[in-house]
Design a protein around this motif. Sequence first.
Motif, PDB file in Angstrom:
ATOM      1  N   GLU A  57       6.044 -29.210  -5.873  1.00 49.59           N
ATOM      2  CA  GLU A  57       6.924 -29.123  -4.772  1.00 49.59           C
ATOM      3  C   GLU A  57       6.944 -30.419  -3.917  1.00 49.59           C
ATOM      4  O   GLU A  57       5.785 -30.971  -3.769  1.00 49.59           O
ATOM      5  N   TYR A  64      -2.411 -26.232  -4.760  1.00 53.17           N
ATOM      6  CA  TYR A  64      -1.686 -25.370  -5.933  1.00 53.17           C
ATOM      7  C   TYR A  64      -2.608 -24.464  -6.654  1.00 53.17           C
ATOM      8  O   TYR A  64      -3.956 -24.725  -6.763  1.00 53.17           O
ATOM      9  N   SER A  78      -2.853 -14.136  -3.283  1.00 57.63           N
ATOM     10  CA  SER A  78      -1.904 -13.723  -2.229  1.00 57.63           C
ATOM     11  C   SER A  78      -3.000 -13.524  -0.828  1.00 57.63           C
ATOM     12  O   SER A  78      -2.342 -13.649   0.252  1.00 57.63           O
ATOM     13  N   GLU A  84       1.326 -21.132  -1.109  1.00 56.51           N
ATOM     14  CA  GLU A  84       2.135 -20.064  -1.264  1.00 56.51           C
ATOM     15  C   GLU A  84       2.076 -18.920  -0.338  1.00 56.51           C
ATOM     16  O   GLU A  84       2.761 -18.088  -0.384  1.00 56.51           O
ATOM     17  N   ASN A  87       4.634 -18.267   2.121  1.00 51.71           N
ATOM     18  CA  ASN A  87       5.613 -17.681   1.673  1.00 51.71           C
ATOM     19  C   ASN A  87       5.773 -16.440   0.936  1.00 51.71           C
ATOM     20  O   ASN A  87       6.672 -15.556   1.162  1.00 51.71           O
ATOM     21  N   HIS A 138       7.118 -15.523  -5.677  1.00 50.21           N
ATOM     22  CA  HIS A 138       6.215 -16.656  -5.290  1.00 50.21           C
ATOM     23  C   HIS A 138       4.812 -16.399  -5.466  1.00 50.21           C
ATOM     24  O   HIS A 138       4.173 -17.011  -5.864  1.00 50.21           O
ATOM     25  N   GLN A 292       8.296 -22.379   4.161  1.00 48.71           N
ATOM     26  CA  GLN A 292       8.009 -20.996   5.163  1.00 48.71           C
ATOM     27  C   GLN A 292       8.624 -20.763   6.333  1.00 48.71           C
ATOM     28  O   GLN A 292       9.163 -19.632   6.497  1.00 48.71           O
TER      29      GLN A 292
END
Length: 375
Positions: A57, A64, A78, A84, A87, A138, A292
Amino acid sequence: MPVVDYPVWVVLCRGGRARLWEACQRGRDVIRLPADMLSIKLPQLFDSHQIPMVFREENITSGYRHPQSSVLDCVLSSFQMNNETVNIWTHFLPTWYFLWRLCVLCCTMNFLSDSYTWPLLVHMLLICIYPFTSCCAHTFSTMSPESRHICYFFDYGAISLYSLGCAISYGYYVMPECLVNSWLHQHFVLIALGNTLFCTSMSCYSRFLELQFPQRSKALRTGAFVLPFIFDTVPLFYRIVLCSGGSCVPSDAFSSHCYHLVFALLTCFLFTASFPERLAPGRFDYFGHSHQLFHVSAVVGTHFQMEAVIADMTARRTWLLAHGATPSFLGTIGILVASLVLNLGIIGIFSAPLLWKPCHGPNQPRTSKSERKDQ
């Protein structure tokens, strides 16, 4: 659990420290966790130079996930701080909020037999679907380059369907009185359906240009999303102009509509500007980067839009039923089903080359030789 079959005072008085230690050991063995549970580790994170270009990105230099993550790794990530995580959660949590609002409306409105409420039902279903689809995209976008593209194909399709839900609710509840029964009003939803198919097609196609022409890809994707938004908000902009000129009486929904437009413009700015990470690359990798903020702005804008649509539906019911066309099953639920099928077909067309041809052709997303070395 082990049972100590002798009094504690006997252990203490007769030097039974060994017996007490033995009892503690047996208790620890009973409550010991399975080895598989103890072996679960959070996925390793990488810097931008360690992963293929397709996963990078702009102005994000670290945090990452592995580009060949398993499903379990994606789910575990998560709950791990990476670039991420925010997000994922900024769309997962709002999904439950919108579902709760839908359940409340189901308890207070008769969606089964009152056709006037069907445009609201379509709108509510789609504002529950689009953040959840984004959350899934995501979460699972690092399983492979092909899965990344396909995940975002579904994300773009959900956004396109959301724009159709906006058009259906705006066409039946928000349309200015002077435009009711006009040519635009009669064809509003059908034109929005065409915009939805255009949006999904162009946004999916833009991913095939992402590596070779990143700026062109971003411009094409932005235009694909902006076009349905501009068309959907034509009735709203017209009402705002009329009310600003004193030609109408501002309703309770007017302020919510204005707040929604403010956040919609902010969302567009955040999507295109890469702000603030472009000012300090690497400083906003985990928290505070533009995507975000884009998620948060989109959700807040959707909340105000939902409140405005509900207020207009309630306040204008008598007038609209007396002068406007009554919502039909074909014009609401039918259009939604048709759009869903057509959008899935478009996603399937763009996904087929990625699934059936591992060797990338000239018109498919591909990684360069230098990127394959990074792998």
